[in-house]
Motif scaffolding. Structure first.
Motif, PDB file in Angstrom:
ATOM      1  N   SER A   1       1.301 -11.330 -30.686  1.00  0.00           N
ATOM      2  CA  SER A   1       1.602 -11.716 -29.333  1.00  0.00           C
ATOM      3  C   SER A   1       2.994 -12.330 -29.345  1.00  0.00           C
ATOM      4  N   ASN A   2       3.401 -13.105 -30.563  1.00  0.00           N
ATOM      5  CA  ASN A   2       4.571 -13.617 -30.604  1.00  0.00           C
ATOM      6  C   ASN A   2       4.597 -14.947 -29.556  1.00  0.00           C
ATOM      7  N   ALA A   3       3.311 -15.531 -29.465  1.00  0.00           N
ATOM      8  CA  ALA A   3       3.425 -16.638 -28.409  1.00  0.00           C
ATOM      9  C   ALA A   3       4.433 -17.988 -29.006  1.00  0.00           C
ATOM     10  N   ILE A   4       4.059 -18.038 -30.419  1.00  0.00           N
ATOM     11  CA  ILE A   4       4.980 -19.242 -30.998  1.00  0.00           C
ATOM     12  C   ILE A   4       5.768 -18.559 -32.084  1.00  0.00           C
TER      13      ILE A   4
ATOM     14  N   VAL B   1     -10.047 -29.704 -29.205  1.00  0.00           N
ATOM     15  CA  VAL B   1     -10.066 -28.295 -29.352  1.00  0.00           C
ATOM     16  C   VAL B   1     -11.398 -28.047 -30.297  1.00  0.00           C
ATOM     17  N   ARG B   2     -11.949 -27.004 -29.661  1.00  0.00           N
ATOM     18  CA  ARG B   2     -13.257 -26.574 -30.045  1.00  0.00           C
ATOM     19  C   ARG B   2     -13.141 -24.848 -30.560  1.00  0.00           C
ATOM     20  N   ARG B   3     -12.384 -24.254 -29.911  1.00  0.00           N
ATOM     21  CA  ARG B   3     -11.931 -22.953 -30.072  1.00  0.00           C
ATOM     22  C   ARG B   3     -10.638 -22.467 -29.812  1.00  0.00           C
ATOM     23  N   ILE B   4     -10.062 -21.862 -30.706  1.00  0.00           N
ATOM     24  CA  ILE B   4      -8.702 -21.430 -30.647  1.00  0.00           C
ATOM     25  C   ILE B   4      -8.648 -19.904 -31.164  1.00  0.00           C
ATOM     26  N   THR B   5      -7.637 -19.334 -30.660  1.00  0.00           N
ATOM     27  CA  THR B   5      -7.284 -17.990 -31.326  1.00  0.00           C
ATOM     28  C   THR B   5      -5.662 -17.644 -31.566  1.00  0.00           C
ATOM     29  N   TYR B   6      -5.581 -17.050 -32.774  1.00  0.00           N
ATOM     30  CA  TYR B   6      -4.166 -16.784 -33.093  1.00  0.00           C
ATOM     31  C   TYR B   6      -3.728 -15.406 -33.001  1.00  0.00           C
ATOM     32  N   ASP B   7      -2.896 -14.808 -32.388  1.00  0.00           N
ATOM     33  CA  ASP B   7      -2.439 -13.400 -32.580  1.00  0.00           C
ATOM     34  C   ASP B   7      -1.228 -13.339 -32.654  1.00  0.00           C
ATOM     35  N   GLU B   8      -1.035 -12.703 -34.274  1.00  0.00           N
ATOM     36  CA  GLU B   8       0.471 -12.597 -34.677  1.00  0.00           C
ATOM     37  C   GLU B   8       1.200 -11.759 -33.923  1.00  0.00           C
TER      38      GLU B   8
ATOM     39  N   LEU C   1      -8.690 -22.616 -26.482  1.00  0.00           N
ATOM     40  CA  LEU C   1      -7.390 -22.113 -26.313  1.00  0.00           C
ATOM     41  C   LEU C   1      -7.153 -20.792 -26.913  1.00  0.00           C
ATOM     42  N   ASP C   2      -6.557 -19.901 -25.886  1.00  0.00           N
ATOM     43  CA  ASP C   2      -6.251 -18.458 -26.403  1.00  0.00           C
ATOM     44  C   ASP C   2      -4.919 -18.391 -27.104  1.00  0.00           C
ATOM     45  N   SER C   3      -4.227 -19.595 -27.383  1.00  0.00           N
ATOM     46  CA  SER C   3      -2.991 -19.342 -28.408  1.00  0.00           C
ATOM     47  C   SER C   3      -2.701 -20.860 -28.817  1.00  0.00           C
ATOM     48  N   PHE C   4      -1.629 -20.741 -29.644  1.00  0.00           N
ATOM     49  CA  PHE C   4      -1.158 -22.140 -30.291  1.00  0.00           C
ATOM     50  C   PHE C   4      -0.178 -22.593 -29.481  1.00  0.00           C
ATOM     51  N   ALA C   5       0.394 -22.027 -28.266  1.00  0.00           N
ATOM     52  CA  ALA C   5       1.496 -22.501 -27.697  1.00  0.00           C
ATOM     53  C   ALA C   5       1.195 -23.848 -26.866  1.00  0.00           C
ATOM     54  N   PRO C   6       0.115 -24.171 -26.475  1.00  0.00           N
ATOM     55  CA  PRO C   6      -0.422 -25.596 -25.819  1.00  0.00           C
ATOM     56  C   PRO C   6      -0.122 -26.643 -26.950  1.00  0.00           C
TER      57      PRO C   6
END
Length: 745
Positions: free
Chosen positions: A104-107, A95-102, A51-56
């Motif tokens: 991006s304001n995705a969540i 989930v095995r890999r995940i990315t969080y970018d502050e 996952l490229d964000s925590f939105a899902p």
């Protein structure tokens, strides 16, 4: 076919992964999971694996957000309940890999503390293996603690500013995880206790340090101590050659300047170790250090000179190199770098990739925008000497984009096992005076020597190949499958298609620049390449058919059979052959090689001492003798009728008393001895002799009685008499004088 795919788990996984990489792959997998129950679980595993964000994940809590499909613009309603967590648990284990970018304001960042307070288990993602965390605030950095699972193997941390709790986060990471990959990218300096915080991470295989302070000797010593380190990425930008060399100062000492003889013996003497070391560096005689034995992949960023200095200190057989250099590089530095790569790592190198730094690309963008055409420089590949095992060679620079036929010829001779070649495929040559220098003739020479090459990406000046090359079968490559020509020039698509069908008869993919909205697009070239793409398959079929005819064996003409009879008579001939064997005498001298070895065996001797001094004690005894003196007076009693014949001299009794002082006792005894010898005995002996001699002539007195007993105190008592003498006094009766003779007991 469908059931055969489902029975093979690995094959099913590969098919789903290929579907994910295709255009609109996620949408296709989502539809496949909702359509077929057989594909549901495998498709969901592939879909939620990365996952490229925590939105899902945030969308799985409908009660937490008003609008699950837009979690970044929603408001919190209430904490998630048990049913919400049950739905969440169906997907979190995938989930095995995940990315969080502050940024991006995705969540909404406020959902993290609510999830941390209401989570039913310690770790929200229990099987997470790789975590990428990009933040710029202290609060955002604290949120990553609830994802530091024991199963985490890769942690990528990117921070924009210096954060105060960075040390505590790294310490917590080192306490709960055993990482194999660690990445730290930041414009701020590394913490002072960085190596101490990561002391327990001794299983690291890949380390990425892009931050000021990454070239300190302390960091170099820590990286060299990692026994499993196989991949290293460092940033050498903005540092001098001395700073790069200082990265290896605290590693294993080299012979020649670290021996005891090279160290000053006193404070007054000079230490020539640093001078000797600098001299050996200049002459090139300094032996390399034995460090980074397991290192195989190296990625460096900086100037070509700094990269060359770093490579001189590496002795491990590197297989993959990825360099981001400042473009354009200095000609001398580029020549030294190429020579060093071929000399030190030519036999082991498999992949070499050279790109430009971000600052070089930005400078090229700013320079080319107002003028409309980019700058171009020559990057020579003629300095490459020998790369026998090189498989992949890539160069992608914004300014050094000019290559010549000599470069491709040198590359073909240096790397015969080359499989993939990229030479600035996005380079632009808009001016007529600055056309691409390489042609399909040069490509034919490359294909002649590199028989395994399957992908070529470069900008050509596409012209028909020469007739001599067109007649050569050796330049035709059956391995070339993909060709990317980018902004290549082309004027005659028909003739170029004929030439390309000869050198690449099995080409499958042909790409060129087709984006009309991008700068550098030339419509004429794009149309001509499109025409060539239409012609090429037909020419390829003709080539293959003709070569099939040429390779087929010719049919022999059918011969007519005729029945004939031939008379055969057998004749015998006797012949003899002298078959004497030819012998050769040969001797081999086998002298054993003797080696003298001496082994010095010395017994281990221990020196032991025992203190056998006797314990002595001093005691004193008072042994002073006590003496006592007594005296006895003896005197003859004379009657009045018998006068004494000889009057005795008057003597006085001397009584010796007890003297307590020891000194006076010794003096008194000595004096008494002399007194008896020289005074008493001389006078006592003659008187007694005279007394015995005159005793027959004396008449005994009548009525005279001798004393029957002498008193103990020396006094003489006479019974019936009143005159008694005590202590040496004289007893007088009837005018008689009684002498007293002292007697000593």
């Amino acid at each position: 076919m469908l059931f055969a795919v489902l029975r093979d788990v690995d094959l099913t996984k590969r098919v789903l992964e290929a579907t994910l990489d295709s255009p609109n792959g996620r949408r296709s997998l989502s539809r496949l999971a909702r359509t077929c129950r057989t594909f549901c679980e495998p498709a969901l595993n592939v879909l939620w694996r990365e996952l490229d964000s925590f939105a899902p994940l945030a969308g799985l809590f409908p009660n937490l957000m008003k609008k699950a499909h837009k979690p970044s613009h929603s408001d919190q309603v209430k904490a998630p309940g048990k049913d919400d967590w049950d739905t969440f648990n169906k997907y979190n284990e995938r989930v095995r890999r995940i990315t969080y970018d502050e940024r991006s304001n995705a969540i909404v960042a406020s959902i993290f503390p609510m999830l941390a307070e209401n989570r039913p288990q310690e770790y929200i993602l229990p099987f997470l293996e790789e975590l990428t965390w990009r933040v710029q605030t202290p609060t955002g950095l604290n949120y990553c603690e609830m994802f530091l699972n024991p199963t985490l193997q890769t942690f990528n941390l990117e921070i924009a500013v210096r954060l105060p709790q960075l040390d505590s986060i790294i310490q917590n990471l080192s306490k709960h995880t055993r990482l194999t990959t660690f990445s730290f990218i930041s414009p701020t300096t590394l913490p002072e206790s960085f190596t101490n915080l990561l002391h327990n991470q001794n299983l690291l295989e890949k380390v990425v340090l892009v931050a000021p302070g990454a070239l300190s000797p302390n960091i170099g010593r820590w990286l060299a101590s990692l026994e499993h380190l196989t991949q290293l990425q460092l940033d050498l930008s903005g540092r001098g050659e001395i700073a790069v060399e200082g990265f290896f100062d605290e590693l294993i000492a080299r012979s020649g300047y670290s021996s005891p003889s090279s160290v000053a013996s006193s404070d007054d003497e000079l230490d020539f170790s640093a001078i000797r070391r600098s001299t050996l560096k200049l002459t090139g005689d300094l032996p390399p250090k034995k460090v980074f034995h397991q290192l195989r992949r190296l990625q460096l960023t900086g100037e070509a000179a700094n990269i060359a200095v770093f490579l001189r200190n590496i002795t491990s057989p590197l297989t993959h190199m990825d360099f981001a250099i400042e473009d354009p590089p200095d000609k001398a530095d580029w020549q030294d770098l190429c020579a060093l790569i071929c000399e030190r790592f030519g036999d082991s190198l498999l992949s070499l990739r050279i790109v430009a730094t971000s600052s070089s690309r930005f400078a090229d963008l700013m320079r080319s925008t107002p003028r409309g055409e980019p700058a171009s420089n020559r990057l020579s590949l003629e300095y490459l000497t020998s790369l026998p095992n090189l498989v992949r060679f890539e160069i992608d620079l914004p300014e050094s984009i000019i290559f010549t036929s000599a470069d491709l010829a040198r590359l073909a001779q240096s790397a015969p096992r080359l499989e993939l070649l990229k030479l600035c495929p996005l380079a632009r040559f808009p001016a007529d005076s600055n056309a691409p220098k390489i042609t399909f003739d040069d490509l034919a020479v490359l294909l002649q020597y590199c028989r395994n090459i399957h992908t070529v990406s470069a900008v050509f000046n596409a012209k028909p190949i020469q007739e001599e090359i067109l007649k050569m079968r050796q330049v035709s490559s059956n391995s070339l499958l993909r060709l990317n020509v980018g902004h290549s020039w082309i004027s005659d698509p028909l003739q170029v298609a004929i030439s390309l069908s000869h050198i690449a008869p099995r080409l499958e993919t042909l790409k060129w620049f087709q984006e009309k909205t991008r700068q550098g697009y030339i419509q004429t070239n794009s149309k001509n390449w499109q025409s060539l793409s239409d012609f090429l398959p037909h020419f390829q079929n003709i080539r293959l058919v003709e070569r099939g005819f040429a390779s087929a064996s010719p049919k022999l003409p059918r011969r007519e059979k005729v029945d004939k009879c031939v008379g055969v008579t057998t004749s015998y001939v006797d012949r003899s052959i002298d078959a004497q064997p030819f012998t050769v005498n040969s001797s081999v001298q086998a002298a054993p090689q003797m080696m003298d070895r001496a082994v010095e065996v010395g017994p281990t001797v221990f020196s032991v001492s025992v203190d056998a001094t006797p314990v002595m004690s001093c005691a004193s005894v008072d042994a002073t003798t006590t003496t006592q003196e007594q005296g006895v007076d003896t005197a003859d009693i004379l009657t009045p009728e018998e006068p004494p014949l000889t009057p005795a001299p008057r003597q006085e009794q001397i009584l010796l008393g007890r003297i307590h002082p020891l000194a006076l006792s010794y003096i008194f005894n000595t004096f008494s001895l002399f007194y008896r010898i020289f005074f008493i005995y001389p006078f006592a002996i003659p008187s007694r002799i005279l007394h015995f001699a005159t005793s027959p002539f004396r008449t005994p007195s009548q009525g005279r009685r001798l004393p029957t007993k002498l008193p103990h105190n020396g006094s003489t008592q006479h019974p019936g008499q009143n005159g008694v003498a005590h202590n040496g006094t004289k007893a007088m009766k009837n005018g008689d004088i009684v002498p007293l003779n002292p007697v000593r007991q």
